[in-house]
Scaffold this motif. Structure first.
Motif, short mmCIF file in Angstrom:
data_model
loop_
_atom_site.label_atom_id
_atom_site.label_comp_id
_atom_site.label_asym_id
_atom_site.label_seq_id
_atom_site.Cartn_x
_atom_site.Cartn_y
_atom_site.Cartn_z
N GLU A 1 38.16 47.15 37.52
CA GLU A 1 39.40 46.40 37.73
C GLU A 1 39.11 44.91 37.57
O GLU A 1 38.04 44.44 37.94
N PHE A 2 40.05 44.16 37.05
CA PHE A 2 39.96 42.72 36.95
C PHE A 2 41.24 42.12 37.50
O PHE A 2 42.31 42.70 37.40
N GLN A 3 41.12 40.93 38.09
CA GLN A 3 42.28 40.24 38.63
C GLN A 3 42.35 38.86 37.98
O GLN A 3 41.35 38.13 37.95
N LEU A 4 43.53 38.50 37.48
CA LEU A 4 43.73 37.18 36.88
C LEU A 4 44.09 36.20 37.99
O LEU A 4 45.07 36.40 38.71
N PHE B 1 39.68 35.62 34.69
CA PHE B 1 39.64 36.97 35.24
C PHE B 1 38.45 37.09 36.17
O PHE B 1 37.34 36.68 35.85
N GLU B 2 38.70 37.64 37.35
CA GLU B 2 37.64 37.88 38.33
C GLU B 2 37.35 39.38 38.32
O GLU B 2 38.25 40.19 38.56
N PRO B 3 36.11 39.76 38.05
CA PRO B 3 35.80 41.20 38.03
C PRO B 3 35.83 41.78 39.44
O PRO B 3 35.42 41.14 40.40
N GLY B 4 36.33 43.00 39.52
CA GLY B 4 36.40 43.70 40.80
C GLY B 4 35.39 44.83 40.84
O GLY B 4 34.39 44.84 40.13
N ALA B 5 35.69 45.80 41.66
CA ALA B 5 34.78 46.93 41.87
C ALA B 5 34.79 47.86 40.66
O ALA B 5 35.79 48.00 39.96
#
Length: 79
Positions: free
Chosen positions: A10-13, A73-77
């Motif tokens: 998952e990635f979060q902008l 984008f911040e990488p998630g788990a």
């Protein structure tokens, strides 16, 4: 035969607030003639440009505010 395993992430902008991020900038654009003021880091300066443009062009009443906000984008788990 070779097998492959795939994992998803998952990635979060999010807004880029890192020290090396591009600056947040503001500019105003006349919607009548499409002239644009110089982008800068002060929204008051952008609004001052619009006021000056209106004084020079009394029939130009509509403007667009253009805000450039750097994001990343911040990488998630891993899934």
């Amino acid at each position: 035969m070779t097998r492959a395993t795939y994992r998803f992430r998952e990635f979060q902008l999010i807004p880029d607030t890192e020290p090396d991020a591009e600056p947040l900038t503001f500019a105003m654009q006349c919607a009548v003639c499409e002239q644009t003021g110089e982008p800068g880091d002060d929204h008051a300066a952008a609004h001052a440009w619009a006021t000056g443009h209106l004084k020079a062009n009394p029939e130009h009443f509509t403007y667009r505010e253009i805000i450039t906000r750097p994001c990343r984008f911040e990488p998630g788990a891993w899934q």
